[in-house]
Design a protein around this motif. Structure first.
Motif, PDB file in Angstrom:
ATOM      1  N   ARG A 224       0.838  -1.197   0.000  1.00 21.53           N
ATOM      2  CA  ARG A 224       0.000   0.000   0.000  1.00 21.53           C
ATOM      3  C   ARG A 224       0.871   1.243   0.000  1.00 21.53           C
ATOM      4  NH1 ARG A 224      -5.075   1.012   4.066  1.00 21.53           N
ATOM      5  NH2 ARG A 224      -5.111   3.289   4.034  1.00 21.53           N
TER       6      ARG A 224
ATOM      7  N   SER B   7      -9.548  -0.092  -7.142  1.00 21.72           N
ATOM      8  CA  SER B   7      -9.023   0.229  -5.809  1.00 21.72           C
ATOM      9  C   SER B   7      -7.538   0.566  -5.897  1.00 21.72           C
ATOM     10  CB  SER B   7      -9.251  -0.935  -4.849  1.00 21.72           C
ATOM     11  OG  SER B   7      -8.658  -2.118  -5.345  1.00 21.72           O
TER      12      SER B   7
ATOM     13  N   GLU C 283       0.418   9.276   1.130  1.00 25.28           N
ATOM     14  CA  GLU C 283      -0.322   8.213   1.812  1.00 25.28           C
ATOM     15  C   GLU C 283      -1.082   8.781   3.022  1.00 25.28           C
ATOM     16  OE1 GLU C 283      -0.983   5.150   1.120  1.00 25.28           O
ATOM     17  OE2 GLU C 283      -1.741   4.442   3.036  1.00 25.28           O
TER      18      GLU C 283
ATOM     19  N   ASN D  21      -5.250   9.260   3.404  1.00 22.41           N
ATOM     20  CA  ASN D  21      -5.934   8.590   4.516  1.00 22.41           C
ATOM     21  C   ASN D  21      -6.770   9.562   5.335  1.00 22.41           C
ATOM     22  OD1 ASN D  21      -4.842   6.163   3.761  1.00 22.41           O
ATOM     23  ND2 ASN D  21      -3.139   6.267   5.228  1.00 22.41           N
TER      24      ASN D  21
ATOM     25  N   GLU E  19     -10.743   5.448   6.963  1.00 19.00           N
ATOM     26  CA  GLU E  19     -11.298   4.098   7.066  1.00 19.00           C
ATOM     27  C   GLU E  19     -12.239   4.002   8.266  1.00 19.00           C
ATOM     28  OE1 GLU E  19      -8.326   1.038   6.867  1.00 19.00           O
ATOM     29  OE2 GLU E  19      -7.286   2.028   5.214  1.00 19.00           O
TER      30      GLU E  19
ATOM     31  N   SER F 192     -11.749  -2.851   5.838  1.00 17.62           N
ATOM     32  CA  SER F 192     -11.870  -1.418   6.100  1.00 17.62           C
ATOM     33  C   SER F 192     -11.140  -0.568   5.074  1.00 17.62           C
ATOM     34  CB  SER F 192     -11.340  -1.102   7.500  1.00 17.62           C
ATOM     35  OG  SER F 192      -9.960  -1.413   7.556  1.00 17.62           O
ATOM     36  N   ASP F 193     -10.202  -1.167   4.326  1.00 19.87           N
ATOM     37  CA  ASP F 193      -9.463  -0.393   3.323  1.00 19.87           C
ATOM     38  C   ASP F 193     -10.155  -0.398   1.962  1.00 19.87           C
ATOM     39  OD1 ASP F 193      -8.918  -3.165   3.223  1.00 19.87           O
ATOM     40  OD2 ASP F 193      -7.158  -2.825   1.966  1.00 19.87           O
ATOM     41  N   ASP F 194     -11.254  -1.125   1.810  1.00 21.85           N
ATOM     42  CA  ASP F 194     -11.825  -1.332   0.478  1.00 21.85           C
ATOM     43  C   ASP F 194     -12.615  -0.131  -0.038  1.00 21.85           C
ATOM     44  OD1 ASP F 194     -12.412  -2.938  -1.843  1.00 21.85           O
ATOM     45  OD2 ASP F 194     -14.447  -3.074  -1.067  1.00 21.85           O
TER      46      ASP F 194
ATOM     47  N   ALA G 294     -10.511   2.801  -0.689  1.00 20.58           N
ATOM     48  CA  ALA G 294      -9.682   2.582  -1.891  1.00 20.58           C
ATOM     49  C   ALA G 294     -10.459   2.940  -3.153  1.00 20.58           C
ATOM     50  CB  ALA G 294      -9.208   1.134  -1.953  1.00 20.58           C
TER      51      ALA G 294
ATOM     52  N   PHE H 107      -3.958   1.444  -3.225  1.00 17.71           N
ATOM     53  CA  PHE H 107      -4.800   1.861  -2.098  1.00 17.71           C
ATOM     54  C   PHE H 107      -5.227   0.698  -1.204  1.00 17.71           C
ATOM     55  CE2 PHE H 107      -5.864   5.353  -5.258  1.00 17.71           C
ATOM     56  CZ  PHE H 107      -5.111   6.316  -4.614  1.00 17.71           C
ATOM     57  N   ARG H 108      -4.989  -0.536  -1.636  1.00 13.31           N
ATOM     58  CA  ARG H 108      -5.346  -1.690  -0.803  1.00 13.31           C
ATOM     59  C   ARG H 108      -4.149  -2.147   0.034  1.00 13.31           C
ATOM     60  NH1 ARG H 108     -10.049  -4.587  -1.705  1.00 13.31           N
ATOM     61  NH2 ARG H 108      -9.660  -4.990   0.516  1.00 13.31           N
ATOM     62  N   ASN H 109      -4.445  -2.771   1.176  1.00 10.44           N
ATOM     63  CA  ASN H 109      -3.367  -3.354   1.990  1.00 10.44           C
ATOM     64  C   ASN H 109      -2.683  -4.502   1.255  1.00 10.44           C
ATOM     65  OD1 ASN H 109      -3.973  -1.569   4.053  1.00 10.44           O
ATOM     66  ND2 ASN H 109      -5.445  -2.980   5.010  1.00 10.44           N
TER      67      ASN H 109
END
Lengths: 136, 136, 136
Positions: free
Chosen positions: B14, B44, B62, B66, B71, B83-85, B88, B121-123
């Motif tokens: 990410r 995403s 980053e 955020n 999130e 929670s990151d979806d 994203a 943007f995704r973990n």
């Protein structure tokens, strides 16, 4: 067919500035049908398309962008070039560094209320360079 | 003339990652004049153009993204994929899913400080696919 | 080769709406390889590409954009056309007024989860006009 031209812009104060007429003048005769890609070669300024009539829109743009990406945050790690620098980079990615506009009947086919904005995010951004590419 | 190529990117952590050199290497010889359209086939992740020299800019990107799209908001209705979806997806529309860059004298005509960022943007975003189209 | 077409959209309620199928239908036969540039001729609506399957994503988009650019701020100077007007202009520059999509094997080469969104930022935006340009 590809036509390309460099357009150098004189320094502008921080804020949002209409450059539609300047760009049209620099481009001169356009093909009947195609697209114009306009690109700014900088990371602390941007290009966008928005309302061309009421200057208060451009004034409000400046305020809203400053609230979205505030200056002087203690946690910014990139802060050597002044408090307006890191926010300017981020704002440039929010607007984007290019706009693409259809060309129809030999003219930029913008909506009646649309104009091209130079988004100057630095306090003293200096000269800015655009690369215009017409594809037809 | 149109040349098109698929570019597959290995998984990235990410964050924001410079991919200019990788893209140039994948594209190989470019026409003298034209445009490159680079498109990411995901919802995403994104693409943007920004500062290519100081890694702290990408670190601050980053953090700012955020804060813009936090999130774990209770009112998100799309939250099945972590929670990151949902953030994203939104961030992807803020940067955009493509960049278009002028080609001049057979090279990408970026400004001296400009580079192409992959915005992951995704973990755990996994592999990402780009479609590069050169028009000249 | 350049093909251009005007696409008129019926009024949509405020929010984010999938228009991929409508656009594909309007365009008809596409060239084997190229790009589609889709441009909206308005300053209070936008276009973006995002998730095409779960309607809750589009619902969350509406909420997040409203938090990013809130209505009824006392310091807005452009407020003659209603509380949704100035935020609509700003949101339009966040999404952008155009998307560019690769065409491969005669089809829009979107990722499997990607769709084209009409972003209607006004409460009563009325009809919206798109200019589609296919370059190949």
């Amino acid at each position: 067919m590809t036509i390309q031209k460099t357009i150098d812009l004189s320094p502008s104060p921080r804020g949002f500035h209409l450059i539609t007429q300047l760009v049209e003048k620099e481009l001169g005769k356009l093909p009947t049908e195609g697209i114009l890609h306009l690109f700014i070669q900088h990371t602390s300024a941007g290009l966008t398309i928005n309302e061309n009539a009421d200057p208060s829109v451009r004034k409000d743009f400046e305020q809203i962008f400053n609230k979205l990406v505030p200056e002087n945050q203690l946690w910014y790690s990139h802060d050597d070039e002044g408090s307006d620098d890191m926010p300017a980079h981020l704002k440039s990615s929010l607007t984007g560094t290019s706009v693409t506009i259809p060309i129809s009947h030999g003219r930029l086919n913008l909506g009646i209320w649309q104009g091209i904005y130079l988004c100057e995010f630095r306090n003293h951004g200096g000269r800015r360079r655009l690369i215009a590419t017409v594809i037809s």
